[in-house]
Design a protein around this motif. Structure first.
Motif, short mmCIF file in Angstrom:
data_model
loop_
_atom_site.label_atom_id
_atom_site.label_comp_id
_atom_site.label_asym_id
_atom_site.label_seq_id
_atom_site.Cartn_x
_atom_site.Cartn_y
_atom_site.Cartn_z
N GLU A 31 0.84 -1.20 0.00
CA GLU A 31 0.00 0.00 0.00
C GLU A 31 0.88 1.25 0.00
O GLU A 31 1.89 1.30 0.70
N TRP A 32 0.45 2.28 -0.74
CA TRP A 32 1.19 3.54 -0.74
C TRP A 32 0.89 4.30 0.55
O TRP A 32 -0.27 4.56 0.87
N VAL A 33 1.95 4.61 1.30
CA VAL A 33 1.82 5.46 2.49
C VAL A 33 2.14 6.88 2.05
O VAL A 33 3.28 7.19 1.67
N LYS A 34 1.11 7.73 2.05
CA LYS A 34 1.26 9.08 1.52
C LYS A 34 1.32 10.09 2.65
O LYS A 34 0.59 9.97 3.64
N LEU A 35 2.19 11.09 2.46
CA LEU A 35 2.29 12.19 3.42
C LEU A 35 1.97 13.50 2.72
O LEU A 35 2.52 13.78 1.65
N SER A 36 1.10 14.29 3.32
CA SER A 36 0.86 15.64 2.80
C SER A 36 2.06 16.51 3.17
O SER A 36 2.90 16.12 3.99
N THR A 37 2.11 17.70 2.60
CA THR A 37 3.19 18.64 2.95
C THR A 37 3.18 18.90 4.45
O THR A 37 4.25 18.92 5.09
N ASN A 38 2.00 19.10 5.02
CA ASN A 38 1.90 19.39 6.46
C ASN A 38 2.38 18.21 7.30
O ASN A 38 3.09 18.40 8.30
N GLN A 39 2.01 17.00 6.92
CA GLN A 39 2.45 15.81 7.67
C GLN A 39 3.97 15.62 7.57
O GLN A 39 4.62 15.25 8.55
N TYR A 40 4.50 15.87 6.38
CA TYR A 40 5.95 15.78 6.15
C TYR A 40 6.69 16.71 7.12
O TYR A 40 7.62 16.29 7.84
N TYR A 237 10.43 22.21 -4.48
CA TYR A 237 10.25 23.61 -4.85
C TYR A 237 9.06 23.78 -5.80
O TYR A 237 8.22 24.66 -5.62
N TYR A 238 8.97 22.89 -6.80
CA TYR A 238 7.90 22.97 -7.79
C TYR A 238 6.60 22.29 -7.33
O TYR A 238 5.64 22.22 -8.07
N ALA A 239 6.59 21.81 -6.09
CA ALA A 239 5.42 21.10 -5.54
C ALA A 239 5.01 19.94 -6.44
O ALA A 239 3.86 19.78 -6.83
N VAL A 240 6.01 19.10 -6.76
CA VAL A 240 5.78 17.87 -7.50
C VAL A 240 5.51 16.76 -6.49
O VAL A 240 6.26 16.63 -5.52
N SER A 241 4.47 15.97 -6.69
CA SER A 241 4.21 14.82 -5.81
C SER A 241 5.27 13.75 -6.09
O SER A 241 5.43 13.32 -7.24
N ILE A 242 5.99 13.34 -5.04
CA ILE A 242 7.11 12.40 -5.22
C ILE A 242 6.73 11.02 -4.70
O ILE A 242 6.43 10.85 -3.52
N TYR A 243 6.75 10.06 -5.61
CA TYR A 243 6.55 8.65 -5.23
C TYR A 243 7.91 7.96 -5.30
O TYR A 243 8.67 8.18 -6.23
N PHE A 244 8.19 7.12 -4.32
CA PHE A 244 9.46 6.40 -4.28
C PHE A 244 9.26 4.97 -4.75
O PHE A 244 8.43 4.23 -4.21
#
Length: 593
Positions: A31-40, A237-244
């Protein structure tokens, strides 16, 4: 942009201007564990508070060793940096002895590891270091977990101290030590300040066609290397959603799941993708293979900006619809840009991927330059195949009298950690960095790399040979996985070649040659294979003067790997090691007894 002075300012800039629902995403148990900017940022601040409670002072060093890119790495990075400490990323694949050297040389006092394999290597040398504790991202028995530091930071009462530490960090302060995977000798600790990397991100930003807050990236190149790390700050900087990506093995599946708009890659990976496409297209049979070969032939003729004329562009449009669209689907369907670095990209790959509507923008730089010196940009005629693009705006490049590329600007490192002597060898008094690469700047301002200064050699006849030029051309053969041109002080150039064993087996089955269950050693000694590779060597030799042509070669009986010491972690050939490992083959080439 004026708001960004230090590396930890990037996620705060994102939070203020373009907060994301998915800033970072890592797959855990399917499962993808996603973090918002605020959570990060919330977790990064917990780490900062926890580290303060562990007694971390400004300029303390913390090693982070991760086998894969993941949310935790980035949270640790910001958490460490914003309290004035330094993040020391370590390549996971290096030896235990190198772990010991880097941890001791950097004076790291804590270490965060990703998994059991890395932990075992650290534990094997821990007693010989000053490490106070090792924490793991994965849940591992008998090892402290990084969540213990997060838990330590739950209490908000020392957030004021975190803020004071943040305010005290200046743009000129040391941010990180990155140990270069040198092809010879001990790794050097490159000191990069906040300004070094921030200026590189800001200098590179205009070269990428991103719209703020609308793109998705898949990250898989090691973040311990400054190329991918700088890119991750650029994405933030560009607010790109990053998936690893889960791993290189899972890359194909992850591409289809994430459907990224952008990825970064190294040429070796693109070569493997290309080889798989060729193998699939060649085996389709009948009209499908004929169409595939027609599209491929068009791709190899590609020139940007419609230079081949309207008839070519018309045919290319058809090829993109019926053949190349399948390539894009294989990369998720939304790919708009691949940024390539770390080694030279073969021009035929740049042509065929661009023809397929998957532009690969080649760039150039070094760890010591944070890293980007120059990079191509498909827009505004700033893309030229066979070059690494034009220098970025805040980097000054000049060519020395001997052809060496010199670079100057705010991205150039502070120096080598605890090694003033080596620093003086590469940094001139007027702050030009000696890259060790030979190159030229053409009439349009594009930079072209021709070789490594120290890898050029003379034959016994006194003629100069530039091995990388030969190697980059010869590696266009699908039969050749790795090649090292040799011949310093000898009568002629020759080569040690690691065949592409998978492709050789596939070729053999098509030709009804029985290699199916043969070992790699048997394949390397098979005369039919040797003769077929000789055909390609003869073909590519035509590009070179008689004195520099590869006159003979030997095939090595095994795959060249990082673990066995053939390659650096960034997949560059360790020339001294390869020559020593195959001294018997070398001696056979030159009749040395």
């Amino acid at each position: 942009m004026n708001e960004i002075k230090r590396l930890f300012d990037f996620p705060y800039y994102q939070q203020k201007h373009f907060p994301l629902e998915t800033a970072l995403a890592t797959k855990v148990n399917g499962e993808w564990v996603k973090l918002s900017t605020n959570q990060y940022l919330d977790q990064a601040n917990k780490i900062s508070r926890g580290l303060l409670r562990l007694g971390i002072k400004p300029n303390d060093k913390i090693a982070v060793i991760s086998s894969n890119n993941r949310n935790e790495w980035n949270i640790m990075d910001i958490g460490i940096l914003q309290i004035g400490a330094q993040n020391v990323p370590v390549y996971p694949t290096i030896s235990e002895q190198e772990y010991e050297y880097v941890i001791n040389h950097s004076e790291s006092i804590y270490c965060f590891v990703s998994d059991k394999e890395v932990l075992n290597k650290v534990n094997a040398i821990k007693e010989n270091t000053h490490l106070k504790e090792v924490y793991s991202f994965d849940e591992i028995e008998a090892c402290k977990n990084w969540k213990e530091v997060l838990d330590l930071g739950e209490d908000l009462s020392n957030q004021d101290e975190v803020q004071q530490r943040m305010d005290a960090v200046t743009t000129k302060d040391l941010a990180t030590l990155i140990y270069t995977s040198g092809t010879t000798g001990k790794p050097k600790g490159v000191m990069l300040s906040h300004e070094n990397i921030v200026s590189n991100v800001i200098g590179s930003a205009p070269r990428v066609p991103f719209d703020f807050g609308t793109y998705t990236a898949l990250s898989f190149l090691p973040v311990c290397h400054v190329f991918e790390r700088m890119i991750l700050y650029l994405y933030q900087y560009y607010a790109v959603s990053i998936y690893f990506a889960e791993s290189i093995d899972m890359l194909s599946e992850n591409l289809k799941e994430v459907k990224p708009n952008v990825i970064t890659a190294v040429p070796r990976l693109l070569e493997k993708v290309y080889d798989k496409i060729i193998a699939k297209g060649s085996s389709a049979g009948g009209i499908k293979t004929a169409l595939f070969n027609w599209a491929l032939s068009l791709g190899h003729q590609y020139e940007p900006y419609g230079a081949n004329g309207s008839w070519y562009e018309f045919k290319l449009g058809i090829a993109r619809k019926i053949v190349f669209s399948k390539w894009k689907e294989g990369l998720g369907g939304n790919i708009e840009l691949i940024v390539s670095g770390s080694a030279a990209l073969q021009p035929r790959l740049a042509r065929v991927f661009a023809a397929a509507g998957i532009p690969v923008m080649e760039g150039y730089g070094l760890t010591e330059t944070s890293p980007v010196i120059a990079v191509n940009d498909e827009r505004d005629h700033n893309f030229k195949i066979g070059t690494v693009g034009k220098p970025i705006k805040n980097c000054e490049v000049k060519i020395a009298e001997d052809g060496e590329i010199l670079a100057k600007g705010p991205s150039v490192m502070m120096g080598y950690y605890k090694d003033e002597e080596k620093t003086k060898l590469v940094l001139t008094k007027d702050h030009y960095f000696h890259t060790g690469d030979i190159g030229e700047i053409d009439a349009d301002g594009f930079l072209k790399i021709t070789d490594r200064k120290k890898e050029m050699f003379k034959t016994s006849g006194g003629k100069y040979v530039a091995p990388q030029l030969l190697e980059n051309i010869m590696k266009q053969s699908q039969f050749i996985e790795q090649i090292m041109v040799v011949g310093e002080g000898e009568k002629m150039p020759a080569a040690l070649i690691q065949p592409n064993f998978d492709f050789v087996r596939e070729w053999a089955s098509r030709k009804n040659i029985d290699l199916g269950d043969k070992s790699e050693k048997e394949i390397a000694n098979n005369q039919l294979v040797i003769d077929r590779i000789q055909q390609d060597i003869d073909f590519y030799n035509k590009n070179f003067g008689h004195w520099e042509q590869v006159k003979t070669f030997k095939l090595t009986p095994e795959v060249w790997t990082v673990e066995d010491g053939h390659l650096t972690p960034t997949m560059k050939v360790k020339r001294k090691n390869v020559k020593e490992k195959y001294s018997d083959l070398y001696n056979l080439i030159y009749d040395h007894q």
